[in-house]
Design an enzyme around this catalytic site. Structure first.
Site, PDB file in Angstrom:
ATOM      1  N   ASP A  48       1.039  -1.265  -0.092  1.00 47.20           N
ATOM      2  CA  ASP A  48      -0.066   0.052  -0.034  1.00 47.20           C
ATOM      3  C   ASP A  48       0.833   1.400  -0.136  1.00 47.20           C
ATOM      4  O   ASP A  48       1.645   1.697   0.819  1.00 47.20           O
ATOM      5  CB  ASP A  48      -0.825  -0.070   1.214  1.00 47.20           C
ATOM      6  CG  ASP A  48      -1.959   1.237   1.447  1.00 47.20           C
ATOM      7  OD1 ASP A  48      -3.125   1.047   1.051  1.00 47.20           O
ATOM      8  OD2 ASP A  48      -1.218   2.308   1.642  1.00 47.20           O
ATOM      9  N   TYR A  53       3.006   9.884  -0.236  1.00 46.39           N
ATOM     10  CA  TYR A  53       4.425   9.070   0.371  1.00 46.39           C
ATOM     11  C   TYR A  53       5.347   9.640  -0.254  1.00 46.39           C
ATOM     12  O   TYR A  53       6.541   9.285   0.395  1.00 46.39           O
ATOM     13  CB  TYR A  53       3.966   7.605   0.318  1.00 46.39           C
ATOM     14  CG  TYR A  53       2.756   7.013   1.230  1.00 46.39           C
ATOM     15  CD1 TYR A  53       2.147   8.208   2.080  1.00 46.39           C
ATOM     16  CD2 TYR A  53       2.657   5.809   1.245  1.00 46.39           C
ATOM     17  CE1 TYR A  53       0.936   7.534   2.472  1.00 46.39           C
ATOM     18  CE2 TYR A  53       1.276   5.404   1.954  1.00 46.39           C
ATOM     19  CZ  TYR A  53       0.644   6.274   2.401  1.00 46.39           C
ATOM     20  OH  TYR A  53      -0.548   5.549   3.207  1.00 46.39           O
ATOM     21  N   LYS A  78      -2.893   5.914  -3.694  1.00 42.42           N
ATOM     22  CA  LYS A  78      -4.029   6.869  -3.518  1.00 42.42           C
ATOM     23  C   LYS A  78      -3.692   8.231  -4.008  1.00 42.42           C
ATOM     24  O   LYS A  78      -2.536   8.472  -4.328  1.00 42.42           O
ATOM     25  CB  LYS A  78      -4.135   6.919  -1.975  1.00 42.42           C
ATOM     26  CG  LYS A  78      -3.771   5.741  -1.250  1.00 42.42           C
ATOM     27  CD  LYS A  78      -4.071   5.840   0.287  1.00 42.42           C
ATOM     28  CE  LYS A  78      -3.736   4.564   1.127  1.00 42.42           C
ATOM     29  NZ  LYS A  78      -2.316   4.492   1.207  1.00 42.42           N
ATOM     30  N   HIS A 111      -7.301   9.573  -1.239  1.00 46.44           N
ATOM     31  CA  HIS A 111      -6.739   9.604  -0.140  1.00 46.44           C
ATOM     32  C   HIS A 111      -7.555  10.257   1.067  1.00 46.44           C
ATOM     33  O   HIS A 111      -7.599   9.528   1.836  1.00 46.44           O
ATOM     34  CB  HIS A 111      -5.387  10.322  -0.300  1.00 46.44           C
ATOM     35  CG  HIS A 111      -4.332   9.963   0.786  1.00 46.44           C
ATOM     36  ND1 HIS A 111      -3.114   9.893   0.532  1.00 46.44           N
ATOM     37  CD2 HIS A 111      -4.801   9.227   1.798  1.00 46.44           C
ATOM     38  CE1 HIS A 111      -2.516   9.175   1.368  1.00 46.44           C
ATOM     39  NE2 HIS A 111      -3.290   8.946   2.503  1.00 46.44           N
TER      40      HIS A 111
END
Ligand code: A2P
Length: 280
Positions: A48, A53, A78, A111
């Site tokens: 994931d 990120y 996401k 997200h």
């Protein structure tokens, strides 16, 4: 049962591992490659990540270097708030796929809910699914109100809602709502970012089963029927977190863990993110 064979069926007919691996804050190519390798060896198949990120390219390189068969891996990413809106979503997902070095993600999530582009982003998701760039589409950090509002215009409903979920934030009404609507709840920060591991009641239950408090919490998620994505950058903990399939919590132990709930978030409040259109 073990982690590798434990897949849930989604409302769209696709399958998803119940226990996956979170890659938030896994940074640097060497750490990424070693972490994914350790996780794969321990039986994890779901990885994931997210645009936010900033590590999608490292994930792509790791999967390629390790030569993990794409059809055995379940990949989630996401769409970040700044990339929401119809055109931007499509463009950013294509960029994510390039970084991930793949033609599709298994699961694409919004997200956070934001009011600025609430319906347009979802329309893009439906089109990305039709085009095969995402096998399944879902959301993250949506509360009941956001799911109900989305349903007023959506052609397809999300099949997954990934939310902050751990013993200090049990969100029972939302879990029931999701179950009733065939939405799989997926727990992010399933260990409460470590904040809950020192609780006496968890230590006591853990000792009784010869397990660690982290394993007890993950087993609690498993028995609650939700999906969950623990993370660690340490091989021993990665393996430990996958080793939860050989013991069972009693009804009373489940209730003692439920009773730790004190509405404590480690992350943002979804309703405020919706209003601000960004992290605040
Ligand atoms: P580390 O990466 O140093 O192992 P969450 O998934 O709830 O956000 O929590 C993740 C945090 O919990 C990470 O900081 C991780 O640290 C730590 N962690 C993960 N697995 C375990 C475990 N089995 N025992 C103790 N801490 C753990």
């Amino acid at each position: 049962m073990n982690i590798k064979d434990n897949w849930l069926e989604l409302a769209d007919g696709n399958k998803m591992p119940q226990e996956g691996f979170g890659l938030y804050k896994v940074d640097g190519q060497e750490t990424m490659t070693n972490t994914i390798k350790d996780a794969y060896m321990a039986g994890y198949r779901l990885f994931d990540t997210a645009q936010l990120y900033g590590n999608e390219a490292e994930v792509g390189t790791a999967l390629k270097d390790l030569q993990l068969p794409r059809n055995e891996i379940f990949l989630t990413t996401k769409v970040a708030e700044e990339n929401q809106g119809y055109e931007q979503t499509i463009k950013s997902v294509k960029a994510s796929l390039t970084k991930l070095q793949t033609d599709y993600v298994d699961l694409l999530l919004v997200h956070w809910p934001i009011q600025r582009a609430f319906f347009e982003t979802w329309r893009a998701f439906e089109d990305l699914k039709s085009a095969g760039l995402a096998k399944s589409i879902g959301v993250s950090n949506y509360q009941m109100i956001h799911l109900q509002y989305l349903a007023t215009k959506a052609h397809e409903l999300p099949v997954v809602d990934q939310i902050e979920l751990h013993p200090l934030l049990t969100q029972k009404p939302l879990l029931k709502f999701n179950r009733d609507h065939r939405i799989i709840t997926q727990a992010w920060s399933p260990l409460g970012r470590g904040a809950v591991l020192g609780e006496e009641v968890l230590k006591k239950i853990a000792a009784a089963h010869g397990k660690s408090p982290a394993q007890v919490i993950l087993r609690w998620h498993l028995q609650n029927g939700v999906s969950f994505i623990p993370k660690s950058i340490h091989a021993a903990r990665i393996a430990q977190n996958a080793d939860i399939y050989d013991f069972k919590l009693s009804e009373s132990e489940m209730q003692q863990i439920d009773a730790l709930n004190n509405y404590q978030r480690t992350g943002r409040e979804p309703e405020l993110t919706y209003e601000y259109n960004r992290q605040y």
